[in-house]
Design a protein around this motif. Structure first.
Motif, PDB file in Angstrom:
ATOM      1  N   PHE A  16      16.023 -10.302   8.358  1.00 30.21           N
ATOM      2  CA  PHE A  16      15.366  -8.997   8.212  1.00 30.21           C
ATOM      3  C   PHE A  16      13.915  -9.063   8.661  1.00 30.21           C
ATOM      4  O   PHE A  16      13.404  -8.130   9.271  1.00 30.21           O
ATOM      5  CB  PHE A  16      15.461  -8.537   6.756  1.00 30.21           C
ATOM      6  CG  PHE A  16      14.834  -7.196   6.511  1.00 30.21           C
ATOM      7  CD1 PHE A  16      15.220  -6.093   7.261  1.00 30.21           C
ATOM      8  CD2 PHE A  16      13.859  -7.037   5.547  1.00 30.21           C
ATOM      9  CE1 PHE A  16      14.636  -4.854   7.046  1.00 30.21           C
ATOM     10  CE2 PHE A  16      13.271  -5.805   5.324  1.00 30.21           C
ATOM     11  CZ  PHE A  16      13.672  -4.716   6.080  1.00 30.21           C
ATOM     12  N   LEU A  17      13.276 -10.192   8.383  1.00 30.60           N
ATOM     13  CA  LEU A  17      11.883 -10.346   8.826  1.00 30.60           C
ATOM     14  C   LEU A  17      11.813 -10.297  10.351  1.00 30.60           C
ATOM     15  O   LEU A  17      10.952  -9.618  10.919  1.00 30.60           O
ATOM     16  CB  LEU A  17      11.311 -11.668   8.314  1.00 30.60           C
ATOM     17  CG  LEU A  17       9.911 -12.011   8.823  1.00 30.60           C
ATOM     18  CD1 LEU A  17       8.907 -10.955   8.416  1.00 30.60           C
ATOM     19  CD2 LEU A  17       9.470 -13.363   8.308  1.00 30.60           C
ATOM     20  N   GLN A  20      12.188  -6.854  11.481  1.00 34.30           N
ATOM     21  CA  GLN A  20      10.980  -6.085  11.212  1.00 34.30           C
ATOM     22  C   GLN A  20       9.880  -6.403  12.221  1.00 34.30           C
ATOM     23  O   GLN A  20       9.182  -5.511  12.678  1.00 34.30           O
ATOM     24  CB  GLN A  20      10.468  -6.382   9.795  1.00 34.30           C
ATOM     25  CG  GLN A  20      11.202  -5.630   8.718  1.00 34.30           C
ATOM     26  CD  GLN A  20      10.985  -4.139   8.820  1.00 34.30           C
ATOM     27  OE1 GLN A  20       9.868  -3.671   8.887  1.00 34.30           O
ATOM     28  NE2 GLN A  20      12.071  -3.386   8.854  1.00 34.30           N
ATOM     29  N   LEU A  99      -1.329 -14.679   8.471  1.00 39.34           N
ATOM     30  CA  LEU A  99      -0.111 -14.667   7.654  1.00 39.34           C
ATOM     31  C   LEU A  99       0.290 -16.074   7.236  1.00 39.34           C
ATOM     32  O   LEU A  99       0.579 -16.334   6.072  1.00 39.34           O
ATOM     33  CB  LEU A  99       1.029 -14.093   8.489  1.00 39.34           C
ATOM     34  CG  LEU A  99       1.510 -12.721   8.143  1.00 39.34           C
ATOM     35  CD1 LEU A  99       2.692 -12.378   9.010  1.00 39.34           C
ATOM     36  CD2 LEU A  99       1.924 -12.689   6.695  1.00 39.34           C
ATOM     37  N   ILE A 105       6.136 -18.840   5.431  1.00 39.07           N
ATOM     38  CA  ILE A 105       7.144 -18.289   6.339  1.00 39.07           C
ATOM     39  C   ILE A 105       7.507 -19.416   7.290  1.00 39.07           C
ATOM     40  O   ILE A 105       6.615 -20.112   7.756  1.00 39.07           O
ATOM     41  CB  ILE A 105       6.578 -17.131   7.183  1.00 39.07           C
ATOM     42  CG1 ILE A 105       6.061 -16.025   6.301  1.00 39.07           C
ATOM     43  CG2 ILE A 105       7.618 -16.584   8.124  1.00 39.07           C
ATOM     44  CD1 ILE A 105       5.422 -14.913   7.101  1.00 39.07           C
TER      45      ILE A 105
ATOM     46  N   GLY B 103       0.570  -9.424   5.217  1.00 36.58           N
ATOM     47  CA  GLY B 103       1.475  -9.079   6.317  1.00 36.58           C
ATOM     48  C   GLY B 103       1.307  -7.675   6.847  1.00 36.58           C
ATOM     49  O   GLY B 103       2.165  -7.179   7.563  1.00 36.58           O
ATOM     50  N   THR B 109       2.343   2.786   9.698  1.00 36.19           N
ATOM     51  CA  THR B 109       2.137   3.622   8.523  1.00 36.19           C
ATOM     52  C   THR B 109       2.441   2.836   7.250  1.00 36.19           C
ATOM     53  O   THR B 109       3.001   1.743   7.305  1.00 36.19           O
ATOM     54  CB  THR B 109       3.067   4.840   8.552  1.00 36.19           C
ATOM     55  OG1 THR B 109       4.406   4.357   8.442  1.00 36.19           O
ATOM     56  CG2 THR B 109       2.910   5.631   9.826  1.00 36.19           C
ATOM     57  N   GLU B 112       6.117   2.052   6.881  1.00 32.24           N
ATOM     58  CA  GLU B 112       6.569   0.941   7.729  1.00 32.24           C
ATOM     59  C   GLU B 112       6.060  -0.397   7.207  1.00 32.24           C
ATOM     60  O   GLU B 112       6.760  -1.404   7.262  1.00 32.24           O
ATOM     61  CB  GLU B 112       6.103   1.158   9.179  1.00 32.24           C
ATOM     62  CG  GLU B 112       6.851   2.277   9.864  1.00 32.24           C
ATOM     63  CD  GLU B 112       6.131   2.840  11.087  1.00 32.24           C
ATOM     64  OE1 GLU B 112       6.771   3.559  11.848  1.00 32.24           O
ATOM     65  OE2 GLU B 112       4.927   2.557  11.273  1.00 32.24           O
ATOM     66  N   TYR B 115       8.104  -2.022   4.379  1.00 28.10           N
ATOM     67  CA  TYR B 115       9.247  -2.807   4.853  1.00 28.10           C
ATOM     68  C   TYR B 115       8.819  -4.114   5.503  1.00 28.10           C
ATOM     69  O   TYR B 115       9.397  -5.174   5.262  1.00 28.10           O
ATOM     70  CB  TYR B 115      10.100  -1.976   5.819  1.00 28.10           C
ATOM     71  CG  TYR B 115      10.977  -1.009   5.079  1.00 28.10           C
ATOM     72  CD1 TYR B 115      12.198  -1.414   4.560  1.00 28.10           C
ATOM     73  CD2 TYR B 115      10.573   0.297   4.849  1.00 28.10           C
ATOM     74  CE1 TYR B 115      12.994  -0.549   3.846  1.00 28.10           C
ATOM     75  CE2 TYR B 115      11.353   1.174   4.130  1.00 28.10           C
ATOM     76  CZ  TYR B 115      12.567   0.749   3.629  1.00 28.10           C
ATOM     77  OH  TYR B 115      13.337   1.604   2.912  1.00 28.10           O
ATOM     78  N   LEU B 116       7.761  -4.034   6.303  1.00 25.81           N
ATOM     79  CA  LEU B 116       7.294  -5.244   6.994  1.00 25.81           C
ATOM     80  C   LEU B 116       6.830  -6.292   5.993  1.00 25.81           C
ATOM     81  O   LEU B 116       7.240  -7.454   6.044  1.00 25.81           O
ATOM     82  CB  LEU B 116       6.151  -4.877   7.947  1.00 25.81           C
ATOM     83  CG  LEU B 116       5.532  -6.035   8.723  1.00 25.81           C
ATOM     84  CD1 LEU B 116       6.578  -6.673   9.622  1.00 25.81           C
ATOM     85  CD2 LEU B 116       4.369  -5.550   9.575  1.00 25.81           C
ATOM     86  N   ALA B 119       9.603  -7.809   4.054  1.00 29.14           N
ATOM     87  CA  ALA B 119      10.323  -8.805   4.856  1.00 29.14           C
ATOM     88  C   ALA B 119       9.551 -10.115   4.905  1.00 29.14           C
ATOM     89  O   ALA B 119      10.144 -11.192   4.852  1.00 29.14           O
ATOM     90  CB  ALA B 119      10.547  -8.269   6.265  1.00 29.14           C
ATOM     91  N   VAL B 120       8.225 -10.009   4.992  1.00 27.49           N
ATOM     92  CA  VAL B 120       7.397 -11.216   5.010  1.00 27.49           C
ATOM     93  C   VAL B 120       7.593 -12.013   3.725  1.00 27.49           C
ATOM     94  O   VAL B 120       7.627 -13.237   3.727  1.00 27.49           O
ATOM     95  CB  VAL B 120       5.907 -10.840   5.196  1.00 27.49           C
ATOM     96  CG1 VAL B 120       5.006 -12.008   4.858  1.00 27.49           C
ATOM     97  CG2 VAL B 120       5.655 -10.394   6.615  1.00 27.49           C
ATOM     98  N   THR B 124      15.381  -8.581   1.353  1.00 29.19           N
ATOM     99  CA  THR B 124      16.306  -7.937   2.289  1.00 29.19           C
ATOM    100  C   THR B 124      16.026  -6.439   2.333  1.00 29.19           C
ATOM    101  O   THR B 124      15.355  -5.892   1.467  1.00 29.19           O
ATOM    102  CB  THR B 124      17.756  -8.144   1.834  1.00 29.19           C
ATOM    103  OG1 THR B 124      17.883  -7.548   0.538  1.00 29.19           O
ATOM    104  CG2 THR B 124      18.106  -9.606   1.750  1.00 29.19           C
ATOM    105  N   LYS B 125      16.593  -5.795   3.351  1.00 30.48           N
ATOM    106  CA  LYS B 125      16.367  -4.363   3.527  1.00 30.48           C
ATOM    107  C   LYS B 125      16.929  -3.573   2.346  1.00 30.48           C
ATOM    108  O   LYS B 125      16.282  -2.688   1.808  1.00 30.48           O
ATOM    109  CB  LYS B 125      17.052  -3.891   4.822  1.00 30.48           C
ATOM    110  CG  LYS B 125      16.801  -2.437   5.132  1.00 30.48           C
ATOM    111  CD  LYS B 125      17.404  -2.061   6.461  1.00 30.48           C
ATOM    112  CE  LYS B 125      16.964  -0.695   6.944  1.00 30.48           C
ATOM    113  NZ  LYS B 125      17.124   0.381   5.992  1.00 30.48           N
ATOM    114  N   ILE B 128      14.618  -3.735  -0.615  1.00 29.77           N
ATOM    115  CA  ILE B 128      13.420  -2.911  -0.490  1.00 29.77           C
ATOM    116  C   ILE B 128      13.787  -1.434  -0.605  1.00 29.77           C
ATOM    117  O   ILE B 128      13.078  -0.660  -1.245  1.00 29.77           O
ATOM    118  CB  ILE B 128      12.688  -3.200   0.834  1.00 29.77           C
ATOM    119  CG1 ILE B 128      12.349  -4.686   0.908  1.00 29.77           C
ATOM    120  CG2 ILE B 128      11.403  -2.395   0.935  1.00 29.77           C
ATOM    121  CD1 ILE B 128      11.806  -5.135   2.228  1.00 29.77           C
TER     122      ILE B 128
END
Lengths: 263, 252
Positions: A16-17, A20, A99, A105, B103, B109, B112, B115-116, B119-120, B124-125, B128
């Protein structure tokens, strides 16, 4: 084998990362442009048209028996993927230092996501390539089903080089300049705009050391000549790409724990 | 009652090479190669033989003057750095709040970025998606969801970051000087959430220069001084530290 399995497990965990990061790249790239993603199609088409006009009319390059525009575009499409992806992958680790310094990560994620991002762009550039193939009357033949093999080889080769470059760039920022020079040398050392038979035999030997030449000529054998590539072509492409990929992973893995000291 | 061990820090030492920054360019490497000199004069031990066992549910405060090695130790625990010597073992998922909003991408926005950043942190989607409304509610940024982050104030960014970082109940929470952001009402809200987490059995590692807040929430205090543990104990350590610091100032 162990490292490949590890890479796979990292990929599934940080799937997912990676998604993204790729969507971020897309959003940031096309933000505030009116045509947006359409540029992924228009840009290569226009760039290649310019090159084709210059080389076929001004320098009078031609390739006997096949269409020069298709010849040029096949080479450029593959080569541009390599050049853009390695460039982005090289700076990816350095660019994400803020990061890396704060959260754990796996650092593989950055070059990998860049190569995938450019890979998606690469798939877009296949659209203008196929348009040209159809409009110039070169036509599509059965062997086109083999093209994904060479695309995968190109991808593995590119990510291998991307891993190596991003590692070097962390320790030595000069690499950004050095690679800029290297890539422009490579542009002329790869038979993209000219036919390899135009140059002397000794020099051809040197050019054939470049794996990119083999990937491009694999694609050209199919697209331009409508033939199945020979077994040696298959072997060279698969062997060079897997070898580079593995070397890349080893170099990256050996050094990744030291990255943090070079911020 | 026998408590479960969450983090075992076993004889950890960390060495930094202070001159490393200069070695980044080809010219330097070349010059050094010609001179034939090796640079290991500038070595600096940020941590020396640290041994700590942290049990489940403990709230550990780290104190010490600037450069004592607090943040380095937390980074090693979070897995960001590997120690030069020794080993760190942690049992449980770690949520580092070492610096909030690591991150974030300023061009994107708030929506966004949720979610980013999620994920960092390795979510999982689906996860979130299910927590999205919680995050927005806690941050109180509902109306700014589709505004690019570059137009946010620093306080708003901190709110968003804190809200994302604390949506899960991690087994280990690492907090490094973050409650100083945001306005008073939000600070209070953050503290409440952290206290709730702690009572829920989360192990917390907390670094702060505010002895007040350390005394308020920690039940174990570790005083680091120039990379070694000076004292481990209860809240009394804070008083000793305070005396030491003030005394040091008077002597100078």
């Amino acid at each position: 084998m162990k490292t490949i399995n590890e890479l796979k497990s990292i990929y599934t965990k940080y799937n997912f990362l990676i998604q993204q990061l790729i969507t971020r790249d897309f959003k940031v790239k096309y933000k505030r442009s009116f045509l947006g993603v359409l540029w992924s199609l228009l840009y290569p088409l226009m760039m290649m048209t310019v090159l084709a006009i210059v080389f076929s009319n001004v320098f009078r390059f031609s390739t006997p028996g096949v269409n020069y525009l298709v010849y040029l575009m096949t080479g450029l499409t593959l080569y541009n993927y390599f050049s853009e992806a390695t460039n982005l992958a090289m700076s990816s680790v350095v660019a994400n230092f803020s990061l890396i310094n704060k959260v754990y990560i796996p650092k593989y994620v950055f070059p990998l996501s860049k190569c995938l991002f450019v890979g998606i762009n690469f798939l877009f550039t296949l659209v203008p390539l196929y348009l040209v193939i159809l409009f110039t009357g070169t036509g599509i033949n059965f062997w086109h089903v083999l093209l994904p093999i060479v695309f995968i080889c190109l991808f593995l080769f590119t990510i291998g080089i991307g891993f190596i470059l991003s590692t070097i760039a962390v320790f030595m920022r000069d690499m950004f300049y050095i690679y800029g020079i290297l890539i422009s040398i490579l542009t002329y050392m790869t038979p993209i705009m000219y036919d390899i038979n135009m140059i002397s035999k000794e020099f051809q030997m040197i050019l054939k050391l470049n794996p990119l030449y083999h990937y491009i000529s694999f694609a050209r054998t199919i697209i331009l000549y409508g033939e199945c590539p020979s077994i040696s072509q298959f072997l060279i492409c698969i062997a060079t790409s897997i070898l580079t990929f593995i070397i890349g992973i080893i170099v990256f893995k050996k050094n990744q724990d030291k990255f943090i000291y070079y911020i | 009652m026998e408590q479960e061990e969450m983090i075992v820090i076993d004889n950890v030492s960390m060495r930094f090479n202070l001159g490393i920054e200069k070695n980044n360019s080809l010219k330097q490497i070349f010059v050094e190669f010609l001179k034939g000199k090796k640079k290991d004069k500038n070595q600096f031990w940020a941590l020396k033989n640290i041994d700590i066992n942290i049990k489940k549910g403990e709230v550990v405060g780290f104190i010490g003057s600037n450069g004592a090695g607090k943040s380095t130790l937390l980074k090693i625990i979070a897995g960001v750095m590997k120690p030069t010597k020794g080993k760190v073992k942690s049992y449980g998922n770690i949520c580092p709040l070492i610096e909030l909003g690591a991150g974030f991408d300023m061009e994107l926005t708030a929506r966004e970025n949720i979610y980013l950043n999620g994920a960092v942190m390795g979510y999982t989607k689906k996860f979130i998606d299910s927590k999205f409304q919680n995050i927005v509610d806690f941050s109180e940024l509902q109306e700014f969801l589709d505004v690019p982050l570059k137009n946010f104030s620093s306080g708003m960014i901190a709110r968003l970051a804190f809200s994302i970082s604390t949506i899960v109940e991690p087994e280990i929470l690492i907090v490094d000087e973050i409650l100083s952001v945001g306005d008073i009402s939000f600070q209070e809200k953050c503290e409440k959430r952290m206290t709730a987490m702690m009572s829920g059995g989360t192990t917390v590692l907390y670094v702060s220069h505010s002895l007040e807040s350390i005394k308020k929430i920690c039940n174990k205090v570790i005083w680091l001084d120039h990379g070694v543990i000076k004292e481990i104990g209860g809240k009394k350590v804070c008083d000793n530290f305070e005396k030491y610091m003030l005394g040091g100032e008077k002597n100078e």
